[in-house]
Scaffold this active site. Sequence first.
Site, PDB file in Angstrom:
ATOM      1  N   HIS A 144       0.832  -1.206   0.000  1.00 17.49           N
ATOM      2  CA  HIS A 144       0.000   0.000   0.000  1.00 17.49           C
ATOM      3  C   HIS A 144       0.869   1.259   0.000  1.00 17.49           C
ATOM      4  CE1 HIS A 144      -3.198  -2.805   1.193  1.00 17.49           C
ATOM      5  NE2 HIS A 144      -4.055  -1.867   0.832  1.00 17.49           N
ATOM      6  N   LYS A 181      -0.869   4.828   4.807  1.00 18.12           N
ATOM      7  CA  LYS A 181      -1.730   3.864   5.502  1.00 18.12           C
ATOM      8  C   LYS A 181      -1.250   3.684   6.941  1.00 18.12           C
ATOM      9  CE  LYS A 181      -3.790  -0.698   4.807  1.00 18.12           C
ATOM     10  NZ  LYS A 181      -5.158  -0.185   4.947  1.00 18.12           N
TER      11      LYS A 181
END
Lengths: 253, 253, 253, 253
Positions: free
Chosen positions: D137, D141
């Site tokens: 990601h 995050k």
Amino acid sequence: MTEHNIRVAVLGASGRMGSEAVRAVDQAEGMQLVARIGRQDSLTQILDAGATHIVDLSVPEATQDNVRFAVEHGVHAVVGATGWDTERLERLQELLADHPEVGVLIAPNFALGSVLATAFAAKAAQFFESAEIIELHHPQKVDAPSGTAVRTAELMGAARREAGLAPSPDATTTCLEGARGAVVEDIPVHSVRLRGLVAHQEVLLGSAGEQLTLRHDSFDRASFMPGVLLGLRTVAQRPGLTHGLDGYLDLGL
Amino acid sequence: MTEHNIRVAVLGASGRMGSEAVRAVDQAEGMQLVARIGRQDSLTQILDAGATHIVDLSVPEATQDNVRFAVEHGVHAVVGATGWDTERLERLQELLADHPEVGVLIAPNFALGSVLATAFAAKAAQFFESAEIIELHHPQKVDAPSGTAVRTAELMGAARREAGLAPSPDATTTCLEGARGAVVEDIPVHSVRLRGLVAHQEVLLGSAGEQLTLRHDSFDRASFMPGVLLGLRTVAQRPGLTHGLDGYLDLGL
Amino acid sequence: MTEHNIRVAVLGASGRMGSEAVRAVDQAEGMQLVARIGRQDSLTQILDAGATHIVDLSVPEATQDNVRFAVEHGVHAVVGATGWDTERLERLQELLADHPEVGVLIAPNFALGSVLATAFAAKAAQFFESAEIIELHHPQKVDAPSGTAVRTAELMGAARREAGLAPSPDATTTCLEGARGAVVEDIPVHSVRLRGLVAHQEVLLGSAGEQLTLRHDSFDRASFMPGVLLGLRTVAQRPGLTHGLDGYLDLGL
Amino acid sequence: MTEHNIRVAVLGASGRMGSEAVRAVDQAEGMQLVARIGRQDSLTQILDAGATHIVDLSVPEATQDNVRFAVEHGVHAVVGATGWDTERLERLQELLADHPEVGVLIAPNFALGSVLATAFAAKAAQFFESAEIIELHHPQKVDAPSGTAVRTAELMGAARREAGLAPSPDATTTCLEGARGAVVEDIPVHSVRLRGLVAHQEVLLGSAGEQLTLRHDSFDRASFMPGVLLGLRTVAQRPGLTHGLDGYLDLGL
């Protein structure tokens, strides 16, 4: 000493796949290797050894007689030998009608990962706007695309047509010949040949903002053995003819 | 308020790349945005604003005049506009001979990752028996293969010929048309077009027992900005013409 | 019969790597296999066979004596045996000072693809905001991360520090233990252990809008042989000690 | 002007997902956008506009009232808003018992590719000796591993236990802390955070000689819209509560 109710005769036992199968059956739990049968040996050895199952990894010329012999004697058969065309399959099905307790699995591919990847690709194809296949093999391979890639494209194309999908969008107007691959059932298929590789396939599916990739790598013939063993453990509970190992995986796809 | 010795005018400032560059220069440390120049504006604004550098992201019709103006006034130029053929480059070099203190960078590609991937591929190609390229783009793209893939294949092919390598081995005798890709300088190139993708490239190199894969993914025009800024920070120390951002990366390849 | 000026004795010839090397040298053009030397054999066989080069694939206990013997007799050495710590390397360098015409290559890794991937990763690391490593091996491996991954992280980390880069951005505040990998020189390293794999590594580099991935797959010991042959063909032209096969690849990185 | 029998009110219409949904519904064939409802608007607008369906992309505080209102008025609901814990789901099911003709879909994830990848991973996990997950990601995050990775591991782990599989083999004895990932239901999960990425996941499955990789890339919120439209087209034919979009994909897994 344990009693095993799966007693296996391997046919084509001296071939490359056959000798792997001999070793795999020998080491597997819950079954026993009872005969290794080569091309010179009599099929009656199957009965002499008390085999309940055969694994047939022989050649296209022999496999039909081998399987017929097994079915007629109530022996279940797991078959990896090639050469089973529509006519042969039909005759086998007629024979099995007379032996309703016997199970036969004809499996063109025993690699579980490859079988799963193809089944998943066929299922997923209808949910994406674009679909292409890249298959990658060692440079000694004589055909392009691979049989597995063609089969995968056929299943994906059929699923997409049934769902009413248009072919993948493609605005290409200037193209070097070959750049966009071979088209199989509206699916572009690209064949890479690279020293060092064995057998690999990537199915690429794309929609706005996302991509799904299903990749299978086959590094070694050892990859076929779990599928052979799964076949041996399942075939007696599936009387009649099953074509393709996916029939035993309960994929429900 | 800090004094910056890199004072930048962006040309083609209202285009898609240009407006990204305006923002990037504005936020970057060690430089100052002093002018945004569109196609209607006079080039004298470059001088009025006291620019020491231009970034030219205008159109093929305008870029030659823009860069000529800059060089004649002692302003360094970082150029992403296309249309610089051999003849234009030669004339620019003549002009630069009269202005030996000015630096110009003509960069067909500002994405550092793409520039590095191409340079690495060109270097590595000589050490492997097999080499192929897969490029993957959005389905609105009109040409296949991509310009970057063709350029990469040309550099790899040249390196392989210089090292005396034969073309990649390939035993294919049965082939669906297109399956083995387009061949550019003996390198097979495969073009995938998939909804959801932007611009991606994989260089595959293989020898007995091993594979090297160089992959670049371009998700967004933002990927060009670090290259533009690197160009602006370096161009004044590299008088004369540099063609390709790799000239500034000290790759020594 | 052709005269070859590269006459090779393989030491450790009965080991797994050694027997591969025997076969590779035997089949290679431009060189001749003149002796296979096992752990019981006398080193004087090197001289008796008229060897000009040795390939030493023996064990840590033997390699130092083997190389010393070769150097003292003017024989070039390509060494894959492990056990060469700083002290041993220093003593070897002293010995080579007295034999300035002899070349020795000590190579911890002969897989060209792996050597290239590590060199490219070390070069590229300074140009990206984020860097991580994923290494994937067979499940019999006892150490994690792999030695190659640690070495790659060290080289990348050093390059990033020298370029003044901060560690990769990471906003993680809630983390299951282990999820973010092991941190080696500010580079997160993740170790996957999967049945079916051999030895694989992926270096991931990311900046706004782009990603560069450098992947190496080692499928087989055969992958070391092109590096061994390259070493044999080059070592006589590089007198003195070279540590690492990348020293022969003219990467200029 | 065409009559459409799917008349859609979008709730949470001014949010990021909501405004995407407004555009997607507006452009989709076979349905009509009849209302955009923000947090200040009265729910009676749903009835005033003659909506037959709502898409609820509002906030956890509002979604329960929104859906209750829809169900009580015979309006089908496709729900992407979060906050539906076990207790809320139970109360909704009670309400639906009194309105047996109404369909509700609560979908934690509308990306078809992600839903398919998770379902395929859960199915395939039982057929391989080894299984690991890598999720990748953007670096903003805050949690690691991702919720999707944890959910995927839970489903895979449950399937493996049910099939009687041991945990993946792993001979690691020397390990840098974190290298082997976080372990969720016996599945190692590795979290990569890289600038340039959005949301990506790879499920790796391995057995002797083969690997199956299931990868999903989410590049953009646009990826959720095909799932929202599929939900709208299906929900009226599936009265009662469906939890998870996979319930509409007829995967049969």
